[in-house]
Design a protein around this motif. Structure first.
Motif, PDB file in Angstrom:
ATOM      1  N   GLY A  30       1.175  -1.779   0.224  1.00  0.00           N
ATOM      2  CA  GLY A  30      -0.129   0.057  -0.249  1.00  0.00           C
ATOM      3  C   GLY A  30       0.726   1.309  -0.019  1.00  0.00           C
ATOM      4  N   ASP A  31       1.915   0.902   0.192  1.00  0.00           N
ATOM      5  CA  ASP A  31       3.213   2.295   0.076  1.00  0.00           C
ATOM      6  C   ASP A  31       3.016   2.742  -0.985  1.00  0.00           C
ATOM      7  N   SER A  32       4.169   3.354  -1.191  1.00  0.00           N
ATOM      8  CA  SER A  32       4.707   4.149  -2.765  1.00  0.00           C
ATOM      9  C   SER A  32       6.196   4.059  -2.603  1.00  0.00           C
ATOM     10  N   LEU A  33       6.689   4.816  -3.920  1.00  0.00           N
ATOM     11  CA  LEU A  33       8.224   4.293  -3.508  1.00  0.00           C
ATOM     12  C   LEU A  33       7.862   5.762  -5.024  1.00  0.00           C
ATOM     13  N   ARG A  34       9.510   6.448  -5.327  1.00  0.00           N
ATOM     14  CA  ARG A  34       9.925   7.443  -6.600  1.00  0.00           C
ATOM     15  C   ARG A  34      11.225   6.254  -7.055  1.00  0.00           C
ATOM     16  N   LEU A  35      11.393   5.717  -8.071  1.00  0.00           N
ATOM     17  CA  LEU A  35      12.511   5.332  -8.260  1.00  0.00           C
ATOM     18  C   LEU A  35      13.332   6.606  -9.414  1.00  0.00           C
ATOM     19  N   SER A  36      14.392   6.570  -8.883  1.00  0.00           N
ATOM     20  CA  SER A  36      15.257   7.741 -10.082  1.00  0.00           C
ATOM     21  C   SER A  36      15.775   6.567 -11.458  1.00  0.00           C
ATOM     22  N   CYS A  37      15.709   6.948 -12.578  1.00  0.00           N
ATOM     23  CA  CYS A  37      17.295   6.497 -13.561  1.00  0.00           C
ATOM     24  C   CYS A  37      17.842   7.838 -13.774  1.00  0.00           C
ATOM     25  N   ALA A  38      19.159   8.435 -13.453  1.00  0.00           N
ATOM     26  CA  ALA A  38      20.730   9.593 -13.316  1.00  0.00           C
ATOM     27  C   ALA A  38      21.232   8.470 -14.247  1.00  0.00           C
ATOM     28  N   ALA A  39      20.938   9.621 -16.278  1.00  0.00           N
ATOM     29  CA  ALA A  39      22.036   8.811 -17.076  1.00  0.00           C
ATOM     30  C   ALA A  39      22.731  10.020 -17.251  1.00  0.00           C
ATOM     31  N   SER A  40      24.238   9.729 -17.581  1.00  0.00           N
ATOM     32  CA  SER A  40      25.266  10.566 -18.174  1.00  0.00           C
ATOM     33  C   SER A  40      24.998   9.707 -19.961  1.00  0.00           C
ATOM     34  N   GLY A  41      25.727  11.030 -20.107  1.00  0.00           N
ATOM     35  CA  GLY A  41      26.298  10.793 -21.782  1.00  0.00           C
ATOM     36  C   GLY A  41      24.370  11.670 -22.734  1.00  0.00           C
ATOM     37  N   PHE A  89      20.931  10.594 -24.395  1.00  0.00           N
ATOM     38  CA  PHE A  89      20.011   9.944 -23.494  1.00  0.00           C
ATOM     39  C   PHE A  89      18.815  11.056 -23.551  1.00  0.00           C
ATOM     40  N   ARG A  90      19.045  12.978 -23.964  1.00  0.00           N
ATOM     41  CA  ARG A  90      17.454  13.340 -23.985  1.00  0.00           C
ATOM     42  C   ARG A  90      16.656  13.260 -25.469  1.00  0.00           C
ATOM     43  N   THR A  91      17.703  11.647 -26.198  1.00  0.00           N
ATOM     44  CA  THR A  91      17.105  11.335 -26.815  1.00  0.00           C
ATOM     45  C   THR A  91      16.790  10.087 -27.825  1.00  0.00           C
ATOM     46  N   TYR A  92      16.642   9.371 -26.594  1.00  0.00           N
ATOM     47  CA  TYR A  92      16.348   8.125 -26.597  1.00  0.00           C
ATOM     48  C   TYR A  92      14.570   7.973 -25.774  1.00  0.00           C
ATOM     49  N   PRO A  93      14.022   6.474 -25.604  1.00  0.00           N
ATOM     50  CA  PRO A  93      13.222   5.833 -25.439  1.00  0.00           C
ATOM     51  C   PRO A  93      14.127   5.697 -24.346  1.00  0.00           C
ATOM     52  N   MET A  94      12.957   5.351 -23.473  1.00  0.00           N
ATOM     53  CA  MET A  94      13.668   5.007 -22.339  1.00  0.00           C
ATOM     54  C   MET A  94      13.110   4.082 -21.230  1.00  0.00           C
ATOM     55  N   GLY A  95      12.853   2.818 -20.887  1.00  0.00           N
ATOM     56  CA  GLY A  95      11.938   1.751 -20.004  1.00  0.00           C
ATOM     57  C   GLY A  95      12.380   1.209 -18.385  1.00  0.00           C
ATOM     58  N   TRP A  96      11.348   1.048 -17.970  1.00  0.00           N
ATOM     59  CA  TRP A  96      12.061   0.051 -16.763  1.00  0.00           C
ATOM     60  C   TRP A  96      11.357  -0.603 -16.589  1.00  0.00           C
ATOM     61  N   ARG A 117      10.023  11.284 -17.209  1.00  0.00           N
ATOM     62  CA  ARG A 117      11.146  12.277 -17.562  1.00  0.00           C
ATOM     63  C   ARG A 117      11.441  13.310 -17.701  1.00  0.00           C
ATOM     64  N   ASP A 118      12.517  13.935 -17.041  1.00  0.00           N
ATOM     65  CA  ASP A 118      12.889  14.968 -16.980  1.00  0.00           C
ATOM     66  C   ASP A 118      14.342  15.465 -17.654  1.00  0.00           C
ATOM     67  N   ASN A 119      14.132  15.471 -19.155  1.00  0.00           N
ATOM     68  CA  ASN A 119      15.126  15.501 -20.105  1.00  0.00           C
ATOM     69  C   ASN A 119      16.523  16.988 -19.631  1.00  0.00           C
ATOM     70  N   ALA A 120      16.020  18.063 -19.009  1.00  0.00           N
ATOM     71  CA  ALA A 120      17.183  18.783 -18.240  1.00  0.00           C
ATOM     72  C   ALA A 120      17.501  18.327 -17.402  1.00  0.00           C
ATOM     73  N   LYS A 121      17.079  17.106 -16.646  1.00  0.00           N
ATOM     74  CA  LYS A 121      17.905  16.789 -15.371  1.00  0.00           C
ATOM     75  C   LYS A 121      18.388  15.521 -15.792  1.00  0.00           C
ATOM     76  N   MET A 122      18.107  15.018 -17.043  1.00  0.00           N
ATOM     77  CA  MET A 122      18.881  13.983 -17.598  1.00  0.00           C
ATOM     78  C   MET A 122      18.150  12.404 -16.070  1.00  0.00           C
ATOM     79  N   THR A 123      17.287  12.177 -16.543  1.00  0.00           N
ATOM     80  CA  THR A 123      16.748  11.653 -14.919  1.00  0.00           C
ATOM     81  C   THR A 123      15.331  11.012 -15.559  1.00  0.00           C
ATOM     82  N   VAL A 124      14.787   9.438 -15.598  1.00  0.00           N
ATOM     83  CA  VAL A 124      13.559   9.202 -15.947  1.00  0.00           C
ATOM     84  C   VAL A 124      13.414   8.756 -14.317  1.00  0.00           C
ATOM     85  N   TYR A 125      11.807   9.080 -14.052  1.00  0.00           N
ATOM     86  CA  TYR A 125      11.383   8.478 -12.739  1.00  0.00           C
ATOM     87  C   TYR A 125      10.345   7.680 -13.021  1.00  0.00           C
ATOM     88  N   LEU A 126      10.058   6.575 -11.732  1.00  0.00           N
ATOM     89  CA  LEU A 126       8.766   5.750 -11.609  1.00  0.00           C
ATOM     90  C   LEU A 126       7.903   6.269 -10.577  1.00  0.00           C
TER      91      LEU A 126
END
Length: 127
Positions: A15-26, A29-36, A72-81
């Motif tokens: 019943g709880d919540s979590l937020r996962l982050s995926c930090a990218a370098s390169g 990244f901003r132009t690529y599709p992403m998946g979890w 996703r936040d391409n400016a921050k180079m991060t994808v979230y779940l």
């Protein structure tokens, strides 16, 4: 070349919540599709959610639809779940991945289509 680092996993109750982050370098990244994806012990890696490069398209596994949100936040180079209403069956190692096709409008669920992977973050949901 893209490097991915997941964070945000942990031990929570059902019943709880979590937020996962995926930090990218390169910058690509901003132009690529992403998946979890996720992998539970003794099971194959399975699709969870995907997002196109510009976030116009998203896709979810039926098992998480309505509970999880990919962004996703391409400016921050991060994808979230964002994971809400977690269940014990959500327990797994969660991986983010990038598909190296620039400016693709696709949000793919096929694990074989992804080219770069993070090391994973453990999510454990207790009953």
């Amino acid at each position: 070349q893209v490097q991915l680092v997941e964070s945000g996993g942990g031990l929570v109750q059902a019943g709880d919540s979590l937020r996962l982050s995926c930090a990218a370098s390169g910058r690509a990244f901003r132009t690529y599709p992403m998946g979890w994806f996720r992998q539970a012990p003794g099971k194959e890696r399975e699709f969870v959610a995907a997002i196109s490069w510009g976030a116009a398209a998203t896709r979810y596994a039926d098992s998480v639809k309505g509970r999880f949100t990919i962004s996703r936040d391409n400016a921050k180079m991060t994808v979230y779940l964002q994971m809400n209403s977690l269940k014990p069956e959500d327990t797994a190692v969660y991986y983010c991945a990038a598909e190296a096709t620039a400016y693709s409008g696709r949000a793919l669920s096929d694990v074989t289509q992804y080219d770069y992977w993070g090391q994973g973050t453990q999510v454990t949901v207790s009953p």
